[in-house]
Scaffold this motif. Structure first.
Motif, PDB file in Angstrom:
ATOM      1  N   GLU A 212      13.144   3.214   6.214  1.00  2.08           N
ATOM      2  CA  GLU A 212      13.339   2.215   5.161  1.00  2.08           C
ATOM      3  C   GLU A 212      12.918   2.783   3.814  1.00  2.08           C
ATOM      4  O   GLU A 212      11.786   3.253   3.641  1.00  2.08           O
ATOM      5  N   LEU A 213      13.825   2.746   2.845  1.00  2.96           N
ATOM      6  CA  LEU A 213      13.515   3.221   1.500  1.00  2.96           C
ATOM      7  C   LEU A 213      12.559   2.254   0.816  1.00  2.96           C
ATOM      8  O   LEU A 213      12.694   1.030   0.943  1.00  2.96           O
ATOM      9  N   PHE A 214      11.587   2.788   0.081  1.00  2.00           N
ATOM     10  CA  PHE A 214      10.564   1.940  -0.538  1.00  2.00           C
ATOM     11  C   PHE A 214      11.098   1.211  -1.769  1.00  2.00           C
ATOM     12  O   PHE A 214      10.811   0.034  -1.978  1.00  2.00           O
ATOM     13  N   VAL A 215      11.841   1.915  -2.621  1.00  2.00           N
ATOM     14  CA  VAL A 215      12.411   1.304  -3.829  1.00  2.00           C
ATOM     15  C   VAL A 215      13.749   0.681  -3.450  1.00  2.00           C
ATOM     16  O   VAL A 215      14.681   1.385  -3.061  1.00  2.00           O
TER      17      VAL A 215
ATOM     18  N   VAL B  29       3.828   5.223   2.712  1.00  2.00           N
ATOM     19  CA  VAL B  29       5.056   5.903   2.302  1.00  2.00           C
ATOM     20  C   VAL B  29       4.906   7.412   2.414  1.00  2.00           C
ATOM     21  O   VAL B  29       3.796   7.962   2.417  1.00  2.00           O
ATOM     22  N   LEU B  30       6.058   8.042   2.507  1.00  2.44           N
ATOM     23  CA  LEU B  30       6.182   9.480   2.364  1.00  2.44           C
ATOM     24  C   LEU B  30       6.947   9.743   1.082  1.00  2.44           C
ATOM     25  O   LEU B  30       7.858   8.990   0.722  1.00  2.44           O
TER      26      LEU B  30
ATOM     27  N   THR C  55      10.808   7.867  -2.194  1.00  2.18           N
ATOM     28  CA  THR C  55       9.736   7.293  -1.374  1.00  2.18           C
ATOM     29  C   THR C  55      10.355   6.521  -0.215  1.00  2.18           C
ATOM     30  O   THR C  55      11.301   5.756  -0.389  1.00  2.18           O
ATOM     31  N   VAL C  56       9.796   6.729   0.971  1.00  4.12           N
ATOM     32  CA  VAL C  56      10.295   6.087   2.179  1.00  4.12           C
ATOM     33  C   VAL C  56       9.101   5.583   2.975  1.00  4.12           C
ATOM     34  O   VAL C  56       8.047   6.206   3.024  1.00  4.12           O
ATOM     35  N   ARG C  57       9.254   4.414   3.582  1.00  5.54           N
ATOM     36  CA  ARG C  57       8.150   3.848   4.349  1.00  5.54           C
ATOM     37  C   ARG C  57       7.892   4.667   5.617  1.00  5.54           C
ATOM     38  O   ARG C  57       8.834   5.105   6.283  1.00  5.54           O
ATOM     39  N   VAL C  58       6.623   4.832   5.924  1.00  2.00           N
ATOM     40  CA  VAL C  58       6.266   5.425   7.215  1.00  2.00           C
ATOM     41  C   VAL C  58       6.601   4.400   8.287  1.00  2.00           C
ATOM     42  O   VAL C  58       6.186   3.240   8.205  1.00  2.00           O
ATOM     43  N   PRO C  59       7.372   4.782   9.306  1.00  2.00           N
ATOM     44  CA  PRO C  59       7.740   3.802  10.331  1.00  2.00           C
ATOM     45  C   PRO C  59       6.525   3.302  11.098  1.00  2.00           C
ATOM     46  O   PRO C  59       5.523   4.002  11.246  1.00  2.00           O
TER      47      PRO C  59
ATOM     48  N   ALA D 173       1.341   7.706  11.751  1.00  2.00           N
ATOM     49  CA  ALA D 173       0.414   7.995  10.657  1.00  2.00           C
ATOM     50  C   ALA D 173       1.053   9.055   9.758  1.00  2.00           C
ATOM     51  O   ALA D 173       1.507  10.084  10.255  1.00  2.00           O
ATOM     52  N   TRP D 174       1.077   8.782   8.453  1.00  2.00           N
ATOM     53  CA  TRP D 174       1.734   9.733   7.539  1.00  2.00           C
ATOM     54  C   TRP D 174       1.073  11.101   7.599  1.00  2.00           C
ATOM     55  O   TRP D 174       1.742  12.135   7.453  1.00  2.00           O
ATOM     56  N   GLN D 175      -0.258  11.125   7.803  1.00  8.63           N
ATOM     57  CA  GLN D 175      -0.956  12.413   7.838  1.00  8.63           C
ATOM     58  C   GLN D 175      -0.435  13.300   8.970  1.00  8.63           C
ATOM     59  O   GLN D 175      -0.318  14.514   8.819  1.00  8.63           O
ATOM     60  N   GLU D 176      -0.139  12.678  10.114  1.00  6.92           N
ATOM     61  CA  GLU D 176       0.352  13.459  11.255  1.00  6.92           C
ATOM     62  C   GLU D 176       1.761  13.982  10.984  1.00  6.92           C
ATOM     63  O   GLU D 176       2.100  15.105  11.375  1.00  6.92           O
TER      64      GLU D 176
END
Length: 480
Positions: free
Chosen positions: A360-363, A446-447, A375-379, A383-386
């Motif tokens: 999912e796109l953030f904007v 987000v990523l 920017t895209v939502r982390v599903p 975890a975005w870090q992983e």
């Protein structure tokens, strides 16, 4: 008294041979007690990585070669010629005829500080539009300079309309009328909030908000500011060369950028330009700027922006300027329109591919998406870090997590750019809740994927999409 003076002279003369002998002995028998660092006795090892985060970008061979040239003296005629060519390149990239156009010896942060400290004096009012970290930073800097800081706040992922900035604040503010162009919303109820209320001397706004992926509309904003006796200061670090910005046509008074994004040069030099209105305000200052290093009066002379003979101010980062010159040359050779279209097309391909991965796109609004940083939502469940660590380890590829506005306990350590103090600009709009009831504060959710300059290619779009597909299949899903 005369006798005391004679005795003092005799004692000094007697002690001089002993002092000289001590100095010779120290020099002859000096020993270093701290050994050389072992790491410095090994060759420098730099891994090869594809930098598809929010910056810096990878540097093309031509610019690397320029930065590897032998030094010139900072006042040599050949070096001054390079600086003149940089100035012309900045005028082209900014689309301005401003004479006061140059490159600050520092990163985009340095240019932000240079703009604010030259425009503002103690007690001046500045209105800062904050919808990401760069508005926060500008408010922080302005507060440190003693300015009266007033803030306009928007949640991450949203942009400012002309009504937001001028005077409107009411029940309809922040809502979007479907199908209407950016900046065209006319809320029915309002009271003075922006320029009309605060009467600032400067409005700061970010054109390309790299922390959230928002592209801010600028049409009509310069004219609006000037009707209110206000100068328009725009941050274009993440957008210059990747999205249209026309300094003179859009009546922007101060514009700055950085070298390490679309220009694909190493960080360390920052283009900046001042309109005649801005220059006149600086000439009317009652006090000197608080920094000698960033004093535009001195820098303007060194860069040949006035009618006086050029004088030494500081030793510029010579090889960084060689690189910046080549980055501007490559942009000029491609042409601004071609560069804008290249970034737009590759951003569109990336967004399409992200949707096909189920992301999912953030904007939400396509026209408000920054073409250089998506920017895209982390599903849910990841975890975005992983994800970012997996891409770095398995694919040699960098993307980044969120940055700035909603730093909480879960985001500790998410970025080296966390605010160093809480003050002006530290407040934030209330976090949004989406239709699924999720808190939409973005920093941990987000990523950020960057396609800038040399890195904005279809091959890189395919590569990052393939790497993300792999990560979604192989990264451990959270139990939370």
């Amino acid at each position: 008294m005369r006798r005391a003076a004679v005795l003092g002279a005799e004692r000094a003369a007697a002690a001089a041979p002993l002092l000289r002998a001590q100095l010779r002995g120290t020099a002859g028998h000096a020993m270093a007690t701290i050994p050389p660092p072992q790491a410095l006795l090994r060759p420098l090892a730099v891994p090869q990585r594809l930098l598809l985060g929010p910056g810096p970008s990878n540097v093309p061979p031509r610019i690397l070669a320029a930065g590897g040239q032998q030094l010139l003296g900072h006042m040599h005629p050949e070096m001054l010629q390079v600086m003149d060519e940089i100035k012309a390149g900045i005028q082209y990239a900014f689309q301005t005829r401003n004479r006061l156009s140059l490159a600050v010896s520092g990163t985009g942060h340095c240019a932000m500080e240079a703009a604010l400290l030259n425009l503002l004096e103690h007690g001046d009012t500045v209105l800062v539009a904050i919808n990401g970290i760069w508005g926060q930073r500008a408010a922080d800097i302005a507060g440190r300079l003693g300015a009266e800081v007033r803030e306009l706040l928007k949640p991450p992922g949203e942009y400012f309309t002309l009504w937001d900035i001028q005077e409107v604040r009411g029940a309809a503010v922040g809502q979007r009328a479907r199908g209407r162009p950016l900046g065209s919303i006319h809320p029915p109820a309002f009271f003075p909030q922006g320029l009309a209320r605060h009467k600032p001397s400067v409005l700061f706004i970010t054109h390309g908000e790299s922390s959230t992926g928002v592209l801010q509309p600028l049409e009509g904003l310069g004219e609006l500011c000037h009707r209110h006796g206000c100068l328009l200061l725009v941050d274009a670090v993440a957008s210059l060369g990747g999205a249209p910005i026309l300094m003179d046509q859009q009546e922007i008074d101060v514009l700055y950028s950085g070298s390490q994004k679309v220009l694909s040069a190493p960080p360390g030099s920052a283009p900046i330009s001042f309109s005649e209105r801005a220059r006149e305000k600086m000439l009317r200052r009652k006090t000197k700027p608080q920094s000698f290093y960033l004093d535009m009066g001195c820098l303007a002379n060194y860069w040949g922006c006035d009618d006086k003979p050029r004088m030494y101010h500081h030793t510029v980062p010579i090889n960084s300027f060689f690189s910046l010159r080549e980055g501007l040359a490559m942009l000029a050779e491609m042409g601004l329109e071609s560069s804008w279209e290249r970034h737009r097309a590759n951003c569109t391909l990336l967004c399409q591919g992200l949707r096909e991965l189920g992301l999912e796109l953030f904007v939400k609004e396509e026209a408000a998406r920054l073409p250089t940083i998506t920017t895209v939502r982390v599903p849910e469940g990841y975890a975005w870090q992983e994800i970012t660590a997996f891409l770095m380890k398995e694919h040699g590829l960098e993307i980044a997590g969120g940055l700035g506005p909603s730093v909480g306990k879960e985001e500790t350590g998410s970025s080296s750019h966390a605010p160093c103090s809480v003050g002006a600009g530290a407040r934030w709009a209330q976090p949004r809740v989406d239709s699924a009831g999720r808190n939409s504060s973005f920093s941990s959710q987000v990523l950020r994927i960057g396609l800038m300059g040399y890195n904005s290619t279809k091959d890189n779009v395919d590569r990052v999409l393939g790497a993300l597909r792999d990560a979604l299949q192989r990264c451990r899903r959270s139990r939370l």
